[in-house]
Structures are given as C-alpha cells and as structure tokens.
Design an enzyme around this catalytic site. Structure first.
Site, mmCIF file in Angstrom:
data_model
loop_
_atom_site.group_PDB
_atom_site.id
_atom_site.type_symbol
_atom_site.label_atom_id
_atom_site.label_comp_id
_atom_site.label_asym_id
_atom_site.label_seq_id
_atom_site.Cartn_x
_atom_site.Cartn_y
_atom_site.Cartn_z
ATOM 1 N N CYS A 124 6.208 4.270 -3.596
ATOM 2 C CA CYS A 124 7.014 4.490 -4.804
ATOM 3 C C CYS A 124 7.615 5.904 -4.821
ATOM 4 O O CYS A 124 6.889 6.900 -4.785
ATOM 5 C CB CYS A 124 6.157 4.251 -6.041
ATOM 6 N N CYS A 164 6.580 7.978 -7.841
ATOM 7 C CA CYS A 164 5.194 8.440 -7.696
ATOM 8 C C CYS A 164 5.132 9.685 -6.809
ATOM 9 O O CYS A 164 4.375 10.620 -7.091
ATOM 10 C CB CYS A 164 4.325 7.339 -7.104
#
Length: 439
Positions: free
Chosen positions: A68, A71
C-alpha cells in the site's frame, strides 16, 4: 496423617502462587516484551495482538499492507510520532500489524482498506480519522489520556492549556465554575473536545476571552477561529446544548469531515449553495449567514460551493449560475425544503432576504423535495473511492449477463434471485475492495 496434610497444603499454596505469578506476568507485560522496530513502534501479530490491547490502556494501531502506497508514506510519520510519545510521560503506545498477512484478525476488527487506523482504549477499539503528521497525531492522541477536566489556577496555566490543546478539537473553559458542573459532560464528549475550569484569572484574561463576568463558559474553536460565551443557566441540559452547538462554527463549510459531525446533530440544516466559496461576494454572504445563525441556534447554517463540491451541491437541484446563490432547508437525509418565494437570492440586501427565507420556512411556505443524489450517510461513506464503484458495477453487469444466458426465463425484479446476485457480487469483489480504498 498431619504431616501428609501439611505437605498437601504446602503443595497447594505453591501451585496457587505459581499461577498468580504467571498471571501477573501476562497481564503486566512491559513494552520490552513486544517486538519493537527502531526502538519505538511495536510490531504486532496474531500471537500478541490481544495481549497488547489488554496490556496497554491506550494503544494506537496501524493496520497496513506492505504493497500500500499510503501505508508507506504514513510509516515515517508513525516512527516520528512514536519517538515523541516515548520521550513524554503520556501512557500511549503506537503499534502496527500487517493486516494482509493476518487477515483473520483484520476481519475481526472490520479492516476493509489500508491503512486502517484504530485507537484501543482499555481494549475497546474506535476508528481514527484525525491528522497523520507526527506532531499533530501525538497532540490528538494526548487528548485521550488527558484528565476529563483540567483545573487551572493562573493566567499562565490557562495559556499553557490552550496552546497544548492545539487546533483540532474545540476547547471549553469554565471561568469561576466548579469542576462538578461540567464533569459529566466532559466525560460524555471526551473524544470531541477539551474541558477545563479556571480558578484563578486576571482581568487581562477576561478581556482576552471576551467575557465580563463570572461564572462563564467560553467555547473556543481554533479550526474556525470562533469564540462564544455562555452565562447560564448552568444546568446540564443547557450546558449540553451550548457545547454541541459550538462543535462547529456558526456557518459550517460542507465537507466530509463536517458531515461526520453533523450526523449526530438533530437540527435541520439551512444550506446555502454558492458558485465559489472563495469569491468575495460569497465571503460577504457567509458573514450574513453567521449573523443569522447566531440568532437562530435551533438551526444549523451551512454553505457549499459548486466549484468546491459540485456532486454534493447538485443533489439539491439545478445550480446554474442564474440560480445562485440559493438556500434550501435540508433534513440531513433524503429530503429538503424549498421556501416558496425565496428560491434564489439577489445580490442586493441579502440580509433581508435571509430573514424572509427563515420567516417563510417557519411559516410552512415550503415545497418538500427529494435529493437527487446519495443520502446523507452515502456522502459520508463515499470516501471508499470511485474506482471501487466502477469495479462493483462491472462485476454486477457481468454476473447478470451470465445469469441471463443460463436461465431459461428472465428474472423478476424483487425476487430472491436478485438478492442472491448482490450477495455473490459483493463476495466476488471483496478482494478488490481492500486494494482500492482511498486514503
């Protein structure tokens, strides 16, 4: 016989002590017992997650996925925040867990996208929607470990409290009030605001916070640079009303964040739609809306620019330039009212036009209509992203095409078959959902 009984008693006591020691070691597991990255951020997995959220009274958890992008950008901020927290005396722990790897645990905590951020307070989790920059994140988290009501005994203490509270939450200062007067409401709204009572203060403070007598309860909304004063009656019902009415400014800019706050507000919303919120003529109109809001606190006054959020504004009818600015009264869900004779606002004497609009609404001279777009909750949930909608529509279309080929007779709208298709489609798209959730 007595000797044997003595041995059994000693053995029994030894066993009980051993159990208690083991239990104490488990429940009081220090931070060193968990795996730490960079000396600050706890790394959790299925074996220690439950132990961590039960051991630490306040623990912030980042449910992330290694692939991600959001993230990856968040990780350095969490490292900085964890370092700040570790140096302070606040009992807050910052942790992370690979939710892609430990999918079962992520599902248990309703993780459907990355990153999903949660705060666990005494083992109970709640979603985190606050700031993500390290310093602002720490300031936000400190709110949860602070006393319900702070007691301030000097001008310097007041200054330090207000500066330390930051700009994310509203602040309520009780001057000359006893702590017990607002303690229940401070507990009720602990997650939404700061509360303090000032026992000692000078006339300079009275001038600074614009009150001329005590007792007084002053609300400060740093985000919108607004301040209001309440002189009573200091009964819980009236204080509660004052607190909730000042969570937002007098004229509320409509966006996803303010809609989340408004979903708990039962008042109807006077929504004014303009072409562009930033234009000078719009700013002047907003000032008039604030004055109207101050005199009509039983209503919420909001505004939205077509340029800023056209999708939302267009749900309330035609917003061509010739029709703007205009106001409607929204129930916060799927219905709104147009005030007959006040469908559009002219540029001249808009203050009088606002008064006429409110008079017409209260007199019932309205036409009830349905919003043409998503409902109130749909706007809040629309943060999942447009790409996910495209994927779901595509999958539904493909599945319906397959069903129409396989079935000898066409499906009837509203039959159980159509319900089953929706369920199957949702299941088929579950794997895509997590990868397409926007930050």
């Amino acid at each position: 016989m007595k000797a044997r009984m003595m041995k059994l008693t000693i053995a029994f006591c030894y066993s009980i002590c051993s159990v208690l020691i083991v239990a104490a070691a488990v429940t009081a597991a220090p931070i060193e017992d968990f795996k730490v990255e960079d000396g600050k951020v706890l790394v959790l997995d299925e074996s220690n997650f439950d132990s961590a959220i039960s051991t630490f009274d306040h623990i912030f958890v980042d449910f992330y996925a290694p692939w991600c992008g959001h993230c990856k950008r968040l990780a350095p901020e969490l490292d900085k925040a964890a370092a700040i927290v570790a140096e302070s005396k606040d009992a807050i722990v910052i942790a992370k867990i690979d939710a892609e790897k430990y999918r079962r645990l992520a599902d248990k905590h309703d993780v459907d996208g990355y990153p999903t951020l949660k705060i666990f307070i005494h083992g109970v989790g709640m979603d985190y929607y606050g700031p993500r920059k390290a310093d602002l994140l720490v300031r936000y988290l400190k709110k949860f470990v602070a006393p319900n009501v702070a007691t301030l005994d000097s001008d310097s203490a007041i200054k330090e409290f207000v500066e330390g509270a930051g700009t994310f939450f509203p602040i309520y200062l009780g001057f000359g009030l006893d702590e017990s007067t607002i303690s229940n409401l401070a507990v009720k709204y602990k997650k939404k605001a700061w509360f303090a009572v000032a026992k000692g203060f000078s006339e300079d403070v009275m001038l600074q916070y614009n009150f001329d007598k005590a007792p007084a309860l002053v609300s400060i909304n740093p985000t919108y640079n607004e301040q209001n004063t309440f002189y009573g009656p200091f009964e819980e019902e009236f204080i509660d009303t004052f607190i909730t009415q000042n969570f937002l400014p007098l004229a509320v800019p409509m966006n996803h964040d303010t809609l989340k706050i408004l979903k708990d507000d039962k008042r109807k919303i006077v929504l004014t739609i303009v072409e562009d919120e930033l234009e000078e003529k719009s700013r002047n109109l907003i000032k008039l809306l604030k004055a109207a809001a101050s005199a009509n606190r039983d209503l919420v006054f909001g505004y939205v620019g077509v340029k800023q959020w056209g999708e939302f504004a267009d749900s309330f009818g035609d917003n061509g330039k010739k029709n703007l600015p205009r106001s409607v009264v929204w129930d916060g869900d799927e219905e709104y009212h147009v005030v007959l004779g006040s469908e559009r606002m002219e540029e001249e004497d808009q203050g009088t036009q606002i008064s006429q609009f409110l008079e017409g609404f209260r007199a019932g001279r309205t036409d009830k209509r349905q919003i043409s777009g998503p409902s109130f909750m749909s706007f809040i949930n629309s943060l999942i992203g447009v790409r996910l909608v495209y994927i779901l529509v595509f999958l539904v279309g493909v599945f319906m095409l397959i069903q129409s080929i396989c079935k000898e007779e066409p499906l009837t709208v509203g039959t159980r078959d159509s319900v089953d298709h929706t369920t199957t489609t949702t299941t088929a798209s579950e794997g895509e959902r997590t990868r397409d959730k926007e930050d």
